[in-house]
Write a protein that holds these residues in place. Structure first.
Motif, PDB file in Angstrom:
ATOM      1  N   GLU A   1     -60.022  17.280 -26.701  1.00  0.00           N
ATOM      2  CA  GLU A   1     -58.714  17.292 -26.023  1.00  0.00           C
ATOM      3  C   GLU A   1     -58.453  18.628 -25.353  1.00  0.00           C
ATOM      4  O   GLU A   1     -57.926  18.686 -24.232  1.00  0.00           O
TER       5      GLU A   1
ATOM      6  N   LYS B   1     -60.635  18.868 -22.240  1.00  0.00           N
ATOM      7  CA  LYS B   1     -60.077  18.060 -21.156  1.00  0.00           C
ATOM      8  C   LYS B   1     -58.865  18.758 -20.537  1.00  0.00           C
ATOM      9  O   LYS B   1     -58.693  18.774 -19.315  1.00  0.00           O
ATOM     10  N   ARG B   2     -58.036  19.345 -21.381  1.00  0.00           N
ATOM     11  CA  ARG B   2     -56.864  20.083 -20.881  1.00  0.00           C
ATOM     12  C   ARG B   2     -57.329  21.248 -20.003  1.00  0.00           C
ATOM     13  O   ARG B   2     -56.723  21.537 -18.966  1.00  0.00           O
ATOM     14  N   TYR B   3     -58.384  21.905 -20.442  1.00  0.00           N
ATOM     15  CA  TYR B   3     -58.944  23.024 -19.676  1.00  0.00           C
ATOM     16  C   TYR B   3     -59.412  22.555 -18.298  1.00  0.00           C
ATOM     17  O   TYR B   3     -59.115  23.184 -17.273  1.00  0.00           O
TER      18      TYR B   3
ATOM     19  N   ASP C   1     -58.452  19.862 -16.678  1.00  0.00           N
ATOM     20  CA  ASP C   1     -57.317  19.395 -15.883  1.00  0.00           C
ATOM     21  C   ASP C   1     -56.503  20.545 -15.298  1.00  0.00           C
ATOM     22  O   ASP C   1     -55.876  20.415 -14.234  1.00  0.00           O
ATOM     23  N   GLU C   2     -56.491  21.682 -15.996  1.00  0.00           N
ATOM     24  CA  GLU C   2     -55.624  22.794 -15.585  1.00  0.00           C
ATOM     25  C   GLU C   2     -56.423  24.039 -15.232  1.00  0.00           C
ATOM     26  O   GLU C   2     -55.942  25.167 -15.358  1.00  0.00           O
TER      27      GLU C   2
ATOM     28  N   LEU D   1     -54.693  27.426 -24.968  1.00  0.00           N
ATOM     29  CA  LEU D   1     -54.613  25.984 -24.771  1.00  0.00           C
ATOM     30  C   LEU D   1     -54.178  25.274 -26.049  1.00  0.00           C
ATOM     31  O   LEU D   1     -53.386  24.323 -26.005  1.00  0.00           O
TER      32      LEU D   1
ATOM     33  N   ALA E   1     -50.900  22.997 -26.498  1.00  0.00           N
ATOM     34  CA  ALA E   1     -51.031  21.599 -26.909  1.00  0.00           C
ATOM     35  C   ALA E   1     -50.156  21.301 -28.117  1.00  0.00           C
ATOM     36  O   ALA E   1     -49.479  20.261 -28.176  1.00  0.00           O
TER      37      ALA E   1
END
Length: 639
Positions: free
Chosen positions: A249, A252-254, A256-257, A381, A385
């Motif tokens: 997760e 993926k956040r990394y 996406d951003e 991150l 989160a």
């Protein structure tokens, strides 16, 4: 009038400031024609009603302001005193009279005036200029829309329209100021002595005396209306997350951003500044450019630092050989920025004109923009989160609490069971609040609202902060009532004894005062009472060095209320200084103020203050006229 002003102008905050309340207007639908009407207003100004809820909201607003200002010294019981409640209600009535007068006179807050007022709020500015995004975000953080804030601001400004117009018309002449200054700077030779607190003539207080006092002063022994609450609280800090964010997760956040973690290109720069004076003549500009051209033509990477130390006018970087460190795009002014990013590593620019003068720029090194690796930002991150998960969890649980408490409005038990949250309780508290959540103005307002108190329903969800919310319901309700005699008997006994002491002290002071007025010497009279005379020469109403003219405030005030003494015949009076203690005060001599010591700046400041005071008095006079022409009804039993 000036004598009264000299007393009142000691503390400008004491002047009632008009225009501090925002009015929520109440509109009644057609159903009112088909149902019986029960008056619930606390005041009615003409046809406009000030509701109990509006009055409570205003009380809570002032209470919260007082709590913020006074901190640990705050005394909530003061807000329960009828005199204070009436003072606040009278201010609301005055404001409504002014709003009605605005309509009668065709006065309104213009759109431009409203925009200017909002644009001048520092909280809405970035670099000294109004910023729409900041405006919206600040309001959102306070749970307000621009429309709500603008309506509130417009109402507040509308209340001040007439007072401002009246203040602007106030005229203060030099003669007015001279008369005031002569009073304010007046000097008096004062003698006084303080009498010790006497014992009461009779220290026995019977039960009948206590009962009689209790019967005649029951308003002094009222216990305010009180409630205690049951409540369910949803607090972000207490919520348990279902799981911590996984590695996948976070990655993926990394992804996406990723754009957030780009390090911009940076350039290591040195410069030499040739200053161009502000409002420089053409000749000065030409000379500066010629000097800059010569340095730029001679400069090389090897000797640039030495040339900067020798010729640069930038005192901040000169001693470091012109070094400005690593810079990125947008840090400097546009001309410097453009030149810096057009150079290749090792190049020296031609002179670049900026508001400071001409710059010769040397690009020493370049760091290309790059993305921070995942490992470097993983902790950031993870925190984000977890915060997002907590916000989601809080919103989810708070929403379920709101729904559950609405579906079963007569109890919190179902909501508590379904959400696995405890039902907590508060102690009893009045309209002035209590401790814990009972100190919150929103909770106080909800607790004494008709829906919660009279109808017995759960409140709606009350946001105590961005991550804390509660639903409350009344657990116990104790109406306003006279405290039982047994509970206040001791305090009544002490009050009766204190009254006897004060009566005995005044009787003694009156006797000594009579002797002085017959011509006896003050030293002899004081000695007969076992007291010492204190003499203060050139005493002033407001001494610049209080320690040099130390005397009780009550003595000073009384000394300046006494008439001017005749030659060789002092004027005397007595004054209570507290706790059954009286002082005898005499004035031997009065001298006018020395106006020559007042500077022009001080006179101008005084003129503005007096104009404000005259304007305030005129405003209150105008309000009195409005009251005489407008029916005003006050329902004190609903306050």
């Amino acid at each position: 009038m000036l004598q009264a002003m000299s007393e009142k102008m000691k503390g400008w905050p004491a002047i009632i400031v008009l225009g501090v309340a925002t009015f929520a207007m109440s509109f009644f639908g057609i159903e009112g024609y088909f149902s019986s009407r029960v008056d619930t207003y606390v005041a009615k100004v003409g046809k406009h009603e000030i509701s109990q809820q509006q009055f409570r909201d205003r009380m809570n607003q002032i209470r919260q302001q007082a709590m913020a200002q006074e901190g640990d010294q705050f005394d909530g019981t003061a807000f329960e005193k009828p005199a204070n409640k009436r003072r606040i209600l009278d201010a609301m009535v005055d404001q409504q009279l002014l709003l009605k007068a605005n309509g009668d006179l065709g006065m309104r807050v213009s759109t431009q005036a409203l925009r200017d007022a909002i644009a001048n709020v520092p909280a809405f500015q970035v670099n000294g200029k109004f910023d729409p995004e900041t405006y919206r975000s600040v309001l959102a953080a306070n749970r307000m829309t621009p429309e709500m804030f603008e309506e509130q601001q417009s109402s507040s400004m509308a209340v001040a329209l007439l007072p401002d117009a009246i203040n602007d018309s106030a005229i203060v002449t030099d003669a007015d100021m001279d008369r005031y200054l002569d009073l304010q700077l007046q000097r008096r030779d004062v003698q006084y002595f303080t009498l010790p607190r006497p014992a009461p003539a009779n220290s026995t207080v019977t039960d009948d005396e206590i009962a009689s006092y209790y019967k005649g002063h029951q308003a002094d022994f009222m216990r305010p209306e009180q409630v205690s609450l049951k409540y369910i609280e949803v607090n972000d800090a207490d919520l348990k997350l279902d799981a911590q964010p996984s590695e996948d997760e976070l990655k993926k956040r990394y992804q996406d951003e990723k754009s957030r973690f780009v390090q911009p290109e940076q350039r290591l720069v040195s410069h030499i500044l040739i200053n161009v004076p502000k409002n420089a003549t053409p000749a000065q500009q030409k000379a500066a450019l010629a000097k800059a051209d010569k340095i730029a033509a001679e400069a090389t990477p090897a000797d640039f630092a030495e040339l900067a130390k020798k010729d640069s006018d930038d005192l901040g970087s000169k001693s470091q050989g012109g070094n400005l460190g690593w810079l990125q795009k947008g840090v400097t002014n546009a001309a410097f920025d453009t030149a810096m990013f057009s150079l290749k590593k090792g190049e020296i620019s031609k002179p670049v004109l900026s508001p400071e003068g001409y710059h010769i720029i040397y690009l020493r090194d370049v760091q290309s923009g790059k993305i921070k690796p995942f490992d470097q930002v993983r902790a950031e991150l993870a925190q984000e989160a977890i915060k997002a998960d907590r916000e989601h969890k809080f919103n989810e649980v708070a929403g379920k609490l709101a729904d559950a408490s609405y579906q079963t409005p007569g109890s919190l038990d179902t909501a508590a069971k379904n959400l696995d949250l405890p039902v907590k309780t508060t102690g009893l508290f009045s309209h002035s609040g209590g401790t814990g959540i009972a100190a919150n103005a929103k909770v106080i307002a909800a607790a004494f609202s008709d829906d919660v108190l009279a109808q017995g329903n759960n409140s709606s969800l009350i946001n105590l902060g961005t991550d804390d919310a509660v639903v409350v319901r009344v657990d116990k309700h104790e109406p306003k009532a006279v405290r039982p005699l047994a509970e206040v008997s001791d305090s009544i006994k002490q009050k009766i004894l204190d009254d006897r002491v004060i009566a005995a002290a005044k009787q003694r002071a009156d006797g000594l005062l009579a002797r002085l007025r017959k011509g006896e010497d003050i030293q002899a009279v004081a000695k007969s009472a076992g007291a010492n005379v204190v003499s203060v020469s050139d005493a002033m109403r407001m001494p610049r060095a209080p320690s040099a003219q130390s005397m009780p405030a009550q003595v000073r005030s009384q000394a300046f209320l006494l008439p001017h003494p005749a030659k060789d015949k002092p004027e005397f009076s007595s004054v209570a200084v507290g706790d059954g203690v009286f002082a005898i005060v005499g004035v031997d001599k009065v001298q006018g103020g020395d106006l020559a010591k007042i500077t022009p700046a001080q006179r101008e400041q005084l003129r503005n203050q007096m104009a404000q005071a005259f304007g305030n008095m005129a405003t209150h006079g105008f309000i009195d006229i409005l009251k005489a022409k407008t029916p005003v009804k006050i329902a004190e039993d609903r306050m």
